[in-house]
Design a protein around this motif. Sequence first.
Motif, PDB file in Angstrom:
ATOM      1  N   VAL A   1      -3.021  28.214  -7.669  1.00 39.41           N
ATOM      2  CA  VAL A   1      -1.718  28.862  -7.822  1.00 39.41           C
ATOM      3  C   VAL A   1      -0.908  28.555  -6.570  1.00 39.41           C
ATOM      4  O   VAL A   1      -1.345  28.862  -5.446  1.00 39.41           O
ATOM      5  CB  VAL A   1      -1.884  30.389  -7.995  1.00 39.41           C
ATOM      6  CG1 VAL A   1      -0.509  31.041  -8.185  1.00 39.41           C
ATOM      7  CG2 VAL A   1      -2.801  30.715  -9.158  1.00 39.41           C
TER       8      VAL A   1
ATOM      9  N   SER B   1       3.827  32.139  -5.580  1.00 38.94           N
ATOM     10  CA  SER B   1       4.041  31.917  -7.017  1.00 38.94           C
ATOM     11  C   SER B   1       3.050  32.797  -7.802  1.00 38.94           C
ATOM     12  O   SER B   1       2.388  33.663  -7.233  1.00 38.94           O
ATOM     13  CB  SER B   1       3.839  30.440  -7.347  1.00 38.94           C
ATOM     14  OG  SER B   1       4.144  30.192  -8.692  1.00 38.94           O
TER      15      SER B   1
ATOM     16  N   THR C   1       0.048  38.919 -14.968  1.00 37.13           N
ATOM     17  CA  THR C   1       0.217  37.817 -14.009  1.00 37.13           C
ATOM     18  C   THR C   1      -0.593  38.094 -12.753  1.00 37.13           C
ATOM     19  O   THR C   1      -0.769  39.246 -12.336  1.00 37.13           O
ATOM     20  CB  THR C   1       1.689  37.626 -13.635  1.00 37.13           C
ATOM     21  OG1 THR C   1       2.190  38.827 -13.050  1.00 37.13           O
ATOM     22  CG2 THR C   1       2.511  37.259 -14.860  1.00 37.13           C
TER      23      THR C   1
ATOM     24  N   ASP D   1      -5.848  31.194 -19.646  1.00 33.91           N
ATOM     25  CA  ASP D   1      -5.001  31.315 -18.460  1.00 33.91           C
ATOM     26  C   ASP D   1      -4.503  29.941 -18.026  1.00 33.91           C
ATOM     27  O   ASP D   1      -4.979  28.900 -18.471  1.00 33.91           O
ATOM     28  CB  ASP D   1      -5.787  31.973 -17.328  1.00 33.91           C
ATOM     29  CG  ASP D   1      -6.952  31.126 -16.866  1.00 33.91           C
ATOM     30  OD1 ASP D   1      -6.745  30.236 -15.991  1.00 33.91           O
ATOM     31  OD2 ASP D   1      -8.082  31.333 -17.383  1.00 33.91           O
ATOM     32  N   ASN D   2      -3.534  29.998 -17.088  1.00 31.69           N
ATOM     33  CA  ASN D   2      -3.057  28.769 -16.446  1.00 31.69           C
ATOM     34  C   ASN D   2      -3.220  28.881 -14.925  1.00 31.69           C
ATOM     35  O   ASN D   2      -2.417  28.338 -14.157  1.00 31.69           O
ATOM     36  CB  ASN D   2      -1.602  28.483 -16.825  1.00 31.69           C
ATOM     37  CG  ASN D   2      -0.661  29.609 -16.386  1.00 31.69           C
ATOM     38  OD1 ASN D   2      -1.081  30.600 -15.794  1.00 31.69           O
ATOM     39  ND2 ASN D   2       0.631  29.438 -16.695  1.00 31.69           N
ATOM     40  N   CYS D   3      -4.262  29.646 -14.521  1.00 29.85           N
ATOM     41  CA  CYS D   3      -4.485  29.909 -13.100  1.00 29.85           C
ATOM     42  C   CYS D   3      -5.329  28.838 -12.416  1.00 29.85           C
ATOM     43  O   CYS D   3      -5.149  28.569 -11.203  1.00 29.85           O
ATOM     44  CB  CYS D   3      -5.152  31.263 -12.911  1.00 29.85           C
ATOM     45  SG  CYS D   3      -4.124  32.649 -13.493  1.00 29.85           S
TER      46      CYS D   3
ATOM     47  N   CYS E   1       0.479  33.006 -11.683  1.00 25.52           N
ATOM     48  CA  CYS E   1      -0.042  32.408 -12.929  1.00 25.52           C
ATOM     49  C   CYS E   1      -0.196  33.517 -13.958  1.00 25.52           C
ATOM     50  O   CYS E   1      -0.114  34.703 -13.627  1.00 25.52           O
ATOM     51  CB  CYS E   1      -1.362  31.691 -12.671  1.00 25.52           C
ATOM     52  SG  CYS E   1      -2.718  32.793 -12.188  1.00 25.52           S
ATOM     53  N   THR E   2      -0.435  33.140 -15.207  1.00 29.79           N
ATOM     54  CA  THR E   2      -0.524  34.124 -16.300  1.00 29.79           C
ATOM     55  C   THR E   2      -1.893  34.067 -16.964  1.00 29.79           C
ATOM     56  O   THR E   2      -2.433  32.980 -17.214  1.00 29.79           O
ATOM     57  CB  THR E   2       0.563  33.876 -17.349  1.00 29.79           C
ATOM     58  OG1 THR E   2       1.843  33.910 -16.697  1.00 29.79           O
ATOM     59  CG2 THR E   2       0.529  34.939 -18.443  1.00 29.79           C
TER      60      THR E   2
END
Length: 441
Positions: free
Chosen positions: A77, A81, A47, A71-73, A83-84
């Motif tokens: 972000v 928080s 993360t 990724d979901n960055c 992201c991964t």
Amino acid sequence: NGTSWSTRIGSFRFPSCGVAQSVTFSKMGLLFAGQPLNHSSSAQSVTLQNQQSAALNVSSVAVTGDYSESDNCKPQVPANSFCTIWVTFTPTAGGLRYGSLTVSDDAGNSPQVLNLSGNGLASTVGLSATKLAFGNQLLGIASAAKTVTLTNTGPSTLSFSSLALSGTNAADFTESDNCVSSSPLAVSATCTARITFTPRAIGTRTATLTINDNGNASPQIVTLTGVGTIVKFSLTSLAFSTQVVGTNSSARGITVSNSSTSSSFTISGVSVTGTNAGDFKMTNTCLNATLGPGGNCTISVSFAPTAINTRSAAISLSDTGGGSPQTVPLSGTGTIAQLSTSALVFSSQAVGTKSAGKAVTLKNTSTSAGLSISSVSITGTNATDFTQTSNCSGVTLSAGASCTITVTFTPKATGARSATLNIFENGGGSPRTVALSGTGS
């Protein structure tokens, strides 16, 4: 001021550690276990933590080396928080494989870099031989091919980039294979390299087959050796028929010739060597001869066994023609079981009628040992057309004694009929055989 050292060090930032960062990875790095070549690992995650009070704008997430990511960055972000990022490892070569994960964003410590490492598990090539020795070979004449089988012992598929000949006398050898064309080679699958030897000069010739692949310990090496010679034998071995102990066979000849069109060689020695050298008698016209191009000489050998069972020796020729000494293996079998004939031939006989008997005498030629006969039988294509009676089966003949086997012929069909009479005994060369033949009419 009374504050303890332990309390102070808890909030102290060491200069060597830099300023506290507000955007960090949750792990110091990612380490992947051993993975077969060209096979993707399970994804590992890390993360990216945004500890800022403002959103983090991410411009790119990139990896180097044998790694890929999702990724979901991007693009942002939220504040406080995370992201991964998921990373997979697909090794393209064996051994340790390094890479990096880099995130570029608008934080003060951009870019953030994470080290990646994994171990590529390359296949091992199993070779059926690491040395090929071709022995003596006539100049300019190609040998029979010798093969090396290559096996992919796993755990990955195996790709061959080349199989190549090199070394002092590489031009004396030729190679063909189906390994490069078979790439990638599946685990446990095989391919084959075929090598032939065509010497260009007399004496020892050497080369190397180099196998280049993406497996462990590449390149693999196969050493090649052969000997060029101009000494040619009319026979490469000489096997005599079963011979009664103490008697001498007919002589058989071996011609030695010079295969060269330009060079001569001299023969300095001709002898019989080996375990039972005394059982073979030799005469020759070769000793001290110089054979010019196309010239020849003769060696004559006869077999006089001194004991029962297999007897062996070799003709040894010492010369200047390359590959000296050359040898020709000799073999024969001694026996004390002497047959009065090696064949019984019956006249034309009407189908269904029985011929007169023909006899075979079996004699123990020993002067001291007994000859035990275990059985007498008839086998072969038309075995049932012949019958035998005897006083031989199951008996032991004392020294000098004999017994008789009588065979009759009763054809079951017209035309040529054949079989074999077999005598099983302990006198050497068992079973002794007699060919049986006749014609049905």
